[in-house]
Design a protein around this motif. Structure first.
Motif, mmCIF file in Angstrom:
data_model
loop_
_atom_site.group_PDB
_atom_site.id
_atom_site.type_symbol
_atom_site.label_atom_id
_atom_site.label_comp_id
_atom_site.label_asym_id
_atom_site.label_seq_id
_atom_site.Cartn_x
_atom_site.Cartn_y
_atom_site.Cartn_z
ATOM 1 N N ILE A 277 1.032 -1.332 0.095
ATOM 2 C CA ILE A 277 -0.024 0.155 0.078
ATOM 3 C C ILE A 277 0.942 1.354 -0.088
ATOM 4 C CG2 ILE A 277 -1.600 1.390 1.316
ATOM 5 C CD1 ILE A 277 -2.734 -1.317 2.193
ATOM 6 N N ASP A 278 1.953 1.260 0.728
ATOM 7 C CA ASP A 278 2.731 2.450 0.795
ATOM 8 C C ASP A 278 3.620 2.682 -0.587
ATOM 9 O OD1 ASP A 278 4.502 4.276 2.225
ATOM 10 O OD2 ASP A 278 6.215 3.237 1.539
ATOM 11 N N ALA A 279 3.672 1.629 -1.207
ATOM 12 C CA ALA A 279 4.507 1.541 -2.587
ATOM 13 C C ALA A 279 3.374 2.013 -3.599
ATOM 14 C CB ALA A 279 4.849 0.387 -3.186
ATOM 15 N N ILE A 280 2.018 1.869 -3.389
ATOM 16 C CA ILE A 280 0.999 2.179 -4.509
ATOM 17 C C ILE A 280 0.795 3.794 -4.402
ATOM 18 C CG2 ILE A 280 -1.765 1.711 -4.658
ATOM 19 C CD1 ILE A 280 -1.089 -1.174 -4.036
ATOM 20 N N ILE A 281 0.445 4.161 -3.029
ATOM 21 C CA ILE A 281 0.098 5.469 -3.068
ATOM 22 C C ILE A 281 1.119 6.454 -3.210
ATOM 23 C CG2 ILE A 281 -1.458 4.833 -0.965
ATOM 24 C CD1 ILE A 281 0.567 5.922 0.931
ATOM 25 N N LYS A 282 2.522 5.940 -3.668
ATOM 26 C CA LYS A 282 3.467 6.917 -4.094
ATOM 27 C C LYS A 282 3.777 6.754 -5.521
ATOM 28 C CE LYS A 282 6.238 6.421 0.345
ATOM 29 N NZ LYS A 282 7.138 5.645 0.911
ATOM 30 N N GLU A 283 3.162 5.749 -6.102
ATOM 31 C CA GLU A 283 3.049 5.807 -7.721
ATOM 32 C C GLU A 283 2.633 7.015 -8.237
ATOM 33 O OE1 GLU A 283 2.313 1.004 -8.054
ATOM 34 O OE2 GLU A 283 0.667 2.320 -8.562
ATOM 35 N N PRO A 284 3.245 7.345 -9.120
ATOM 36 C CA PRO A 284 2.789 8.882 -9.479
ATOM 37 C C PRO A 284 1.436 8.868 -10.038
ATOM 38 C CG PRO A 284 4.951 8.404 -10.296
ATOM 39 C CD PRO A 284 4.555 7.203 -9.504
ATOM 40 N N ALA A 285 0.886 7.616 -10.710
ATOM 41 C CA ALA A 285 -0.432 7.561 -11.438
ATOM 42 C C ALA A 285 -1.602 7.538 -10.439
ATOM 43 C CB ALA A 285 -0.690 6.476 -12.384
ATOM 44 N N THR A 286 -1.311 6.891 -9.388
ATOM 45 C CA THR A 286 -2.192 6.915 -8.137
ATOM 46 C C THR A 286 -2.310 8.132 -7.350
ATOM 47 O OG1 THR A 286 -1.613 4.440 -7.824
ATOM 48 C CG2 THR A 286 -2.635 5.328 -6.070
ATOM 49 N N LYS A 287 -0.999 8.741 -7.100
ATOM 50 C CA LYS A 287 -1.057 10.122 -6.565
ATOM 51 C C LYS A 287 -1.960 11.008 -7.196
ATOM 52 C CE LYS A 287 2.921 11.660 -4.594
ATOM 53 N NZ LYS A 287 4.230 12.196 -4.666
ATOM 54 N N ALA A 288 -1.592 11.034 -8.810
ATOM 55 C CA ALA A 288 -2.474 12.074 -9.390
ATOM 56 C C ALA A 288 -4.018 11.730 -9.193
ATOM 57 C CB ALA A 288 -2.052 12.035 -10.990
ATOM 58 N N ARG A 289 -4.585 10.390 -9.498
ATOM 59 C CA ARG A 289 -5.962 10.043 -9.299
ATOM 60 C C ARG A 289 -6.325 10.619 -7.738
ATOM 61 N NH1 ARG A 289 -6.976 3.855 -10.739
ATOM 62 N NH2 ARG A 289 -9.093 4.652 -10.713
ATOM 63 N N LEU A 290 -5.662 10.263 -6.839
ATOM 64 C CA LEU A 290 -6.051 10.831 -5.468
ATOM 65 C C LEU A 290 -6.038 12.257 -5.235
ATOM 66 C CD1 LEU A 290 -4.235 7.898 -3.229
ATOM 67 C CD2 LEU A 290 -6.806 8.222 -4.047
ATOM 68 N N ALA A 291 -4.936 12.878 -5.912
ATOM 69 C CA ALA A 291 -4.997 14.232 -5.768
ATOM 70 C C ALA A 291 -5.922 15.070 -6.374
ATOM 71 C CB ALA A 291 -3.675 14.741 -6.298
ATOM 72 N N ASP A 292 -6.341 14.708 -7.515
ATOM 73 C CA ASP A 292 -7.518 15.179 -8.424
ATOM 74 C C ASP A 292 -9.015 15.083 -7.932
ATOM 75 O OD1 ASP A 292 -8.034 16.310 -10.973
ATOM 76 O OD2 ASP A 292 -9.547 14.596 -11.166
ATOM 77 N N LEU A 293 -8.806 14.015 -6.803
ATOM 78 C CA LEU A 293 -10.149 13.944 -6.066
ATOM 79 C C LEU A 293 -10.127 14.981 -4.537
ATOM 80 C CD1 LEU A 293 -10.510 10.051 -6.031
ATOM 81 C CD2 LEU A 293 -11.867 11.483 -7.096
ATOM 82 N N GLY A 294 -8.897 15.427 -4.497
ATOM 83 C CA GLY A 294 -8.831 16.330 -3.412
ATOM 84 C C GLY A 294 -8.130 15.880 -2.193
ATOM 85 N N GLY A 295 -7.538 14.551 -2.485
ATOM 86 C CA GLY A 295 -6.844 14.010 -1.563
ATOM 87 C C GLY A 295 -5.657 14.474 -1.089
ATOM 88 N N MET A 296 -5.056 14.134 0.145
ATOM 89 C CA MET A 296 -3.840 14.622 0.694
ATOM 90 C C MET A 296 -3.037 13.171 1.058
ATOM 91 S SD MET A 296 -4.884 17.890 3.092
ATOM 92 C CE MET A 296 -6.179 16.727 3.986
ATOM 93 N N THR A 297 -1.843 13.241 0.824
ATOM 94 C CA THR A 297 -0.908 12.162 1.117
ATOM 95 C C THR A 297 -1.018 11.757 2.738
ATOM 96 O OG1 THR A 297 0.798 13.731 1.645
ATOM 97 C CG2 THR A 297 0.495 12.683 -0.514
ATOM 98 N N PRO A 298 -0.705 10.625 3.071
ATOM 99 C CA PRO A 298 -0.711 10.247 4.539
ATOM 100 C C PRO A 298 0.192 10.903 5.332
ATOM 101 C CG PRO A 298 -0.954 8.166 3.105
ATOM 102 C CD PRO A 298 -0.704 9.377 2.294
ATOM 103 N N ASP A 299 1.387 11.249 4.972
ATOM 104 C CA ASP A 299 2.530 11.806 5.865
ATOM 105 C C ASP A 299 2.209 11.288 7.129
ATOM 106 O OD1 ASP A 299 3.008 13.678 3.789
ATOM 107 O OD2 ASP A 299 1.361 15.020 4.496
ATOM 108 N N LEU A 300 2.428 9.881 7.186
ATOM 109 C CA LEU A 300 2.645 9.134 8.618
ATOM 110 C C LEU A 300 4.282 8.972 8.900
ATOM 111 C CD1 LEU A 300 -0.358 7.083 8.779
ATOM 112 C CD2 LEU A 300 -0.123 9.375 9.539
ATOM 113 N N THR A 301 4.995 8.938 7.738
ATOM 114 C CA THR A 301 6.366 8.347 7.899
ATOM 115 C C THR A 301 7.255 9.792 7.265
ATOM 116 O OG1 THR A 301 6.020 7.432 5.889
ATOM 117 C CG2 THR A 301 5.883 6.184 7.632
ATOM 118 N N PRO A 302 8.515 9.710 7.467
ATOM 119 C CA PRO A 302 9.502 10.880 7.141
ATOM 120 C C PRO A 302 9.204 11.126 5.423
ATOM 121 C CG PRO A 302 10.478 9.648 8.489
ATOM 122 C CD PRO A 302 9.083 8.829 8.268
ATOM 123 N N ASP A 303 9.016 10.094 4.653
ATOM 124 C CA ASP A 303 8.983 10.431 2.937
ATOM 125 C C ASP A 303 7.475 10.595 2.753
ATOM 126 O OD1 ASP A 303 7.941 7.786 3.739
ATOM 127 O OD2 ASP A 303 9.093 6.793 2.430
#
Length: 334
Positions: A277-303
């Motif tokens: 799941i960590d790898a998936i949410i960092k994939e550019p395509a997945t990040k773009a899909r979630l961001a377009d929906l208004g989503g923000m990254t988890p930001d639970l780990t330093p990266d």
């Protein structure tokens, strides 16, 4: 018999235990060997459902087995969550958890809560989202301040919808009523889809929803967004002010969505899924899909990502935070 001869004869018996009782690394390598169920405790078309399907699609592609999404709506997310909490802890049953059934409901339902935090184990946080307060286009208000003025002039006349009792949307509405000193009747639905239909019909004039499931309707002009409930504006809806900008800083709420599993699920499987799941949410395509929906990254780990341990700490903090909000707002199960 020579030492080397004895060692050669003994070798098969030394290997046998590891074949019969595979250790964590071997079990992890074999997982998954069959389809995995992903329970969404809300109706289709809401943010929980959309985010679950985005990640399930990628898990299926990466792990080579179907990850089938199953909607089990009811009781503010408790019905589906309880199904997983009491389900088989073998890695083949997952839950797309929310701030509602994963934090708020523990205080809201109290002794009536069918499961406890330890009945579930955290796998990975997928997305955090603003809530958005919006109105039907027929209502003669264009800002949150105007809504408050209208509600004060028409006490008890307005209905405010949410996707269910105990959701962050319900509690956000309660916070707004408390902070602004207004009266509106809460109308809970079994998910965002049914609520949207009633707002479009005009039978519900005001609503609160997670931005991802409302943003398409807002962009298409079906609804009028008044404010987002985060501390700063969202790039997905840059012209929409925050509740603080509109004069109500106490009305701040962030929804979140992440995967959990039954509490006794083998740790090796939890860690494997968490890493995926960590790898998936960092994939550019997945990040773009979630961001377009208004989503923000988890930001639970330093990266900026997630992990089972970090998600567990986050959930425990959310249970404490929302417990206090529920008590202060006076929100109840209707």
């Amino acid at each position: 018999m020579t030492l080397s001869r004895r060692a050669a004869l003994a070798a098969p018996s030394l290997l046998l235990p590891s074949l019969l009782w595979p250790g964590p690394a071997r079990a992890q390598a074999a997982y998954p060997a069959r389809p995995v169920r992903v329970v969404v405790p809300f109706a289709p078309a809401g943010t929980t459902d959309v985010a679950a399907r985005i990640v399930a699609e990628r898990l299926q592609s990466r792990l080579g087995q179907p990850f089938t999404v199953e909607n089990r709506a009811g009781a503010g997310g408790n019905l589906g969550s309880d199904l997983v909490a009491k389900g088989e802890a073998d890695g083949y049953l997952l839950l797309m958890q929310t701030v509602s059934s994963g934090a708020i409901n523990y205080t809201l339902y109290g002794d009536r809560m069918p499961y406890r935090p330890d009945d579930l184990t955290e796998v990975g946080l997928v997305i955090r989202v603003p809530n958005v307060i919006f109105v039907t286009n027929a209502l003669p208000v264009r800002t949150l301040r105007e809504l408050v003025t209208y509600a004060k002039a028409n006490p008890g006349r307005l209905n405010i919808g949410s996707s269910g009792v105990g959701t962050s949307l319900h509690v956000t509405g309660e916070l707004l009523k408390m902070e602004a000193g207004i009266q509106m009747s809460h109308v809970p639905f079994r998910g965002a889809g049914p609520m949207m239909a009633e707002v479009m019909s005009g039978r519900v004039e005001v609503a609160v929803d997670n931005l991802p499931s409302a943003i398409g309707h807002i962009r298409d002009g079906r609804f009028r967004a008044l404010a987002v409930t985060t501390a700063s504006r969202t790039p997905a809806l840059p012209d929409c002010p925050t509740t603080a900008e509109e004069g109500y800083p106490g009305v701040e709420a962030t929804g979140w969505f992440g995967f959990q599993a039954p509490g006794r699920t083998p740790r090796a499987i939890v860690e494997r899924l968490g890493a995926e799941i960590d790898a998936i949410i960092k994939e550019p395509a997945t990040k773009a899909r979630l961001a377009d929906l208004g989503g923000m990254t988890p930001d639970l780990t330093p990266d900026g990502g997630t992990s089972p341990a970090a998600f567990t700490a986050f959930v425990r903090a959310e249970i404490a935070k929302w417990g206090d909000v529920v008590r202060r707002s006076g929100a109840t199960v209707e």
